[in-house]
Design an enzyme around this catalytic site. Sequence first.
Site, PDB file in Angstrom:
ATOM      1  N   GLN A   1     -22.302 120.097 -31.826  1.00 20.58           N
ATOM      2  CA  GLN A   1     -21.360 121.085 -31.291  1.00 20.58           C
ATOM      3  C   GLN A   1     -20.181 120.451 -30.554  1.00 20.58           C
ATOM      4  O   GLN A   1     -19.367 121.143 -29.958  1.00 20.58           O
ATOM      5  CB  GLN A   1     -22.082 122.102 -30.400  1.00 20.58           C
ATOM      6  CG  GLN A   1     -22.615 121.547 -29.105  1.00 20.58           C
ATOM      7  CD  GLN A   1     -23.572 122.514 -28.433  1.00 20.58           C
ATOM      8  OE1 GLN A   1     -24.643 122.818 -28.957  1.00 20.58           O
ATOM      9  NE2 GLN A   1     -23.188 123.036 -27.271  1.00 20.58           N
TER      10      GLN A   1
ATOM     11  N   HIS B   1     -28.844 128.034 -15.191  1.00 18.46           N
ATOM     12  CA  HIS B   1     -29.980 127.792 -16.085  1.00 18.46           C
ATOM     13  C   HIS B   1     -31.282 128.322 -15.477  1.00 18.46           C
ATOM     14  O   HIS B   1     -32.095 128.952 -16.146  1.00 18.46           O
ATOM     15  CB  HIS B   1     -30.185 126.288 -16.323  1.00 18.46           C
ATOM     16  CG  HIS B   1     -29.022 125.574 -16.944  1.00 18.46           C
ATOM     17  ND1 HIS B   1     -28.318 124.599 -16.279  1.00 18.46           N
ATOM     18  CD2 HIS B   1     -28.465 125.672 -18.163  1.00 18.46           C
ATOM     19  CE1 HIS B   1     -27.377 124.118 -17.061  1.00 18.46           C
ATOM     20  NE2 HIS B   1     -27.434 124.756 -18.224  1.00 18.46           N
TER      21      HIS B   1
ATOM     22  N   GLU C   1     -28.291 126.406 -11.050  1.00 18.18           N
ATOM     23  CA  GLU C   1     -28.873 127.725 -10.753  1.00 18.18           C
ATOM     24  C   GLU C   1     -28.667 128.716 -11.910  1.00 18.18           C
ATOM     25  O   GLU C   1     -29.482 129.623 -12.102  1.00 18.18           O
ATOM     26  CB  GLU C   1     -28.266 128.245  -9.438  1.00 18.18           C
ATOM     27  CG  GLU C   1     -29.007 129.369  -8.770  1.00 18.18           C
ATOM     28  CD  GLU C   1     -30.509 129.138  -8.589  1.00 18.18           C
ATOM     29  OE1 GLU C   1     -31.254 130.091  -8.861  1.00 18.18           O
ATOM     30  OE2 GLU C   1     -30.928 128.025  -8.202  1.00 18.18           O
TER      31      GLU C   1
ATOM     32  N   MET D   1     -21.096 128.728 -12.276  1.00 18.45           N
ATOM     33  CA  MET D   1     -21.826 127.463 -12.345  1.00 18.45           C
ATOM     34  C   MET D   1     -21.756 126.887 -13.746  1.00 18.45           C
ATOM     35  O   MET D   1     -21.824 127.619 -14.735  1.00 18.45           O
ATOM     36  CB  MET D   1     -23.272 127.675 -11.937  1.00 18.45           C
ATOM     37  CG  MET D   1     -23.382 127.941 -10.466  1.00 18.45           C
ATOM     38  SD  MET D   1     -25.068 127.718  -9.915  1.00 18.45           S
ATOM     39  CE  MET D   1     -24.862 128.057  -8.180  1.00 18.45           C
TER      40      MET D   1
ATOM     41  N   GLN E   1     -20.839 132.744 -27.338  1.00 18.90           N
ATOM     42  CA  GLN E   1     -22.071 132.126 -27.854  1.00 18.90           C
ATOM     43  C   GLN E   1     -23.194 133.159 -27.937  1.00 18.90           C
ATOM     44  O   GLN E   1     -23.918 133.234 -28.937  1.00 18.90           O
ATOM     45  CB  GLN E   1     -22.474 130.984 -26.920  1.00 18.90           C
ATOM     46  CG  GLN E   1     -23.812 130.367 -27.220  1.00 18.90           C
ATOM     47  CD  GLN E   1     -24.061 129.146 -26.353  1.00 18.90           C
ATOM     48  OE1 GLN E   1     -23.487 128.088 -26.586  1.00 18.90           O
ATOM     49  NE2 GLN E   1     -24.897 129.267 -25.342  1.00 18.90           N
TER      50      GLN E   1
ATOM     51  N   ASP F   1     -21.479 132.075 -21.375  1.00 18.07           N
ATOM     52  CA  ASP F   1     -20.987 131.702 -22.706  1.00 18.07           C
ATOM     53  C   ASP F   1     -21.045 132.956 -23.573  1.00 18.07           C
ATOM     54  O   ASP F   1     -21.896 133.080 -24.456  1.00 18.07           O
ATOM     55  CB  ASP F   1     -21.847 130.575 -23.275  1.00 18.07           C
ATOM     56  CG  ASP F   1     -21.829 129.343 -22.381  1.00 18.07           C
ATOM     57  OD1 ASP F   1     -20.991 128.472 -22.594  1.00 18.07           O
ATOM     58  OD2 ASP F   1     -22.640 129.280 -21.430  1.00 18.07           O
TER      59      ASP F   1
ATOM     60  N   GLY G   1     -29.339 120.672 -20.472  1.00 16.89           N
ATOM     61  CA  GLY G   1     -29.750 119.905 -19.297  1.00 16.89           C
ATOM     62  C   GLY G   1     -28.699 119.866 -18.204  1.00 16.89           C
ATOM     63  O   GLY G   1     -27.753 120.646 -18.211  1.00 16.89           O
TER      64      GLY G   1
ATOM     65  N   SER H   1     -22.508 122.837 -15.850  1.00 18.32           N
ATOM     66  CA  SER H   1     -22.798 121.404 -15.738  1.00 18.32           C
ATOM     67  C   SER H   1     -21.494 120.622 -15.646  1.00 18.32           C
ATOM     68  O   SER H   1     -21.432 119.566 -15.023  1.00 18.32           O
ATOM     69  CB  SER H   1     -23.599 120.932 -16.951  1.00 18.32           C
ATOM     70  OG  SER H   1     -24.747 121.731 -17.122  1.00 18.32           O
TER      71      SER H   1
ATOM     72  N   GLY I   1     -27.154 132.893 -21.330  1.00 17.09           N
ATOM     73  CA  GLY I   1     -26.291 133.341 -20.240  1.00 17.09           C
ATOM     74  C   GLY I   1     -25.025 134.004 -20.761  1.00 17.09           C
ATOM     75  O   GLY I   1     -24.459 133.578 -21.767  1.00 17.09           O
TER      76      GLY I   1
HETATM   77  P1  AMP Z   1     -25.742 124.844 -21.418  1.00 18.00           P
HETATM   78  O1  AMP Z   1     -26.728 123.897 -20.848  1.00 18.00           O
HETATM   79  O2  AMP Z   1     -24.402 124.788 -20.753  1.00 18.00           O
HETATM   80  O3  AMP Z   1     -25.681 124.794 -22.923  1.00 18.00           O
HETATM   81  O4  AMP Z   1     -26.283 126.295 -21.072  1.00 18.00           O
HETATM   82  C1  AMP Z   1     -27.579 126.693 -21.404  1.00 18.00           C
HETATM   83  C2  AMP Z   1     -27.716 128.171 -21.143  1.00 18.00           C
HETATM   84  O5  AMP Z   1     -27.450 128.444 -19.767  1.00 18.00           O
HETATM   85  C3  AMP Z   1     -26.721 129.017 -21.956  1.00 18.00           C
HETATM   86  O6  AMP Z   1     -27.368 130.202 -22.397  1.00 18.00           O
HETATM   87  C4  AMP Z   1     -25.653 129.328 -20.945  1.00 18.00           C
HETATM   88  O7  AMP Z   1     -24.937 130.516 -21.207  1.00 18.00           O
HETATM   89  C5  AMP Z   1     -26.484 129.463 -19.682  1.00 18.00           C
HETATM   90  N1  AMP Z   1     -25.638 129.279 -18.494  1.00 18.00           N
HETATM   91  C6  AMP Z   1     -24.830 128.231 -18.234  1.00 18.00           C
HETATM   92  N2  AMP Z   1     -24.162 128.438 -17.062  1.00 18.00           N
HETATM   93  C7  AMP Z   1     -24.562 129.651 -16.603  1.00 18.00           C
HETATM   94  C8  AMP Z   1     -24.237 130.430 -15.461  1.00 18.00           C
HETATM   95  N3  AMP Z   1     -23.367 130.016 -14.559  1.00 18.00           N
HETATM   96  N4  AMP Z   1     -24.837 131.630 -15.305  1.00 18.00           N
HETATM   97  C9  AMP Z   1     -25.732 132.072 -16.242  1.00 18.00           C
HETATM   98  N5  AMP Z   1     -26.081 131.387 -17.335  1.00 18.00           N
HETATM   99  C10 AMP Z   1     -25.508 130.186 -17.521  1.00 18.00           C
END
Ligand code: AMP
Length: 312
Positions: free
Chosen positions: A89, A65, A63, A212, A181, A178, A59, A214, A175
């Site tokens: 985690q 996400h 952009e 980008m 991951q 990570d 959440g 969170s 993404g």
């Molecule tokens: P998170 O909410 O941070 O766990 O991220 C959820 C998904 O969004 C994961 O697959 C991340 O790798 C991807 N993600 C987070 N930030 C970015 C970004 N700047 N560009 C592309 N994918 C992202």
Amino acid sequence: MASKTSVSGAFLLFINLNEVSVIGKVFGMKIVEDIKEMQGLAESLRKQGKKIAFVPTMGYLHEGHLSLMRYGREIADVLVTSIYVNPAQFAPGEDFEEYPRDFERDVRLSEKVGVDIIFTTTDEQMYPERYQTYVEVKEVTKNLCGRSRPVFFRGVATVVTKLFNIVKPHVAIFGEKDYQQLITIQRMVSDLNYDIEIIGRPIVREPDGLAMSSRNAYLSVDERKSALSLSRSLKIAQEMVQAGETSSSKIIERVCHEITSEPYTKIDYVQICHPQTLVDVDDISGGGVLALAVWVGKTRLIDNCMLKEVGE
Ligand code: AMP
């Protein structure tokens, strides 16, 4: 029929005694909180021959996400996203409590990009009393973030496994931001014979280069300026490689110099690894990904770039 071309990609779900039929009118997005209900929905959609794409998130959408969601919208009939801050985690002392949350905004953004179903749930449902099963991916989680965040990948692999069993996707999109991951999930899916296609998508950056995240919301104005040294240093590294440099230590030295020349920064790691095994490499000729984690004030940021693909 749900179709990629429908306005906002949404469709009407008709629910009758757990039977779900997609009747092909734009009607908005469904929010599902109950695990069994999500499983029932997924099963029905599968029976109707729908291809399900899944984007798991914690959440506080940005952009990065949304780019994953837009991609999912394009390649599947039904787009499911999960919004769940997974306690498994986070280690004690990490930012689980402070992690930014804004569900209403997330709902609006998800609907805009054409998400069909948001799955969001509670810790009580995900990790009820007597919960005791975890997924461990052994090797690719050892280096990089695995060193400084010892429970992180176990938590990620576990929650993604659970979410796969709940959402039952045909394809899941992650993404490259990570990177470790993504490699971990690819390994897990292959090792456990999941019949799910894993797709990695490029890092989305702010116009000034900051990847980008969170967690960027934690940064003060001055810290944000310092944080630009991460993407700047990746660029410098790529330029060194273009100019013929293959020595990891020389590239790492230059990257560290760039980052530490800014105030508020403290390097957690700067490493160059084999893009698939994530073991450190001294020379990038056989492939190398540059990965870094840097504290900027109290915020830990990660970023990476491919310096050389394997077999390139
Ligand atoms: P998170 O909410 O941070 O766990 O991220 C959820 C998904 O969004 C994961 O697959 C991340 O790798 C991807 N993600 C987070 N930030 C970015 C970004 N700047 N560009 C592309 N994918 C992202």
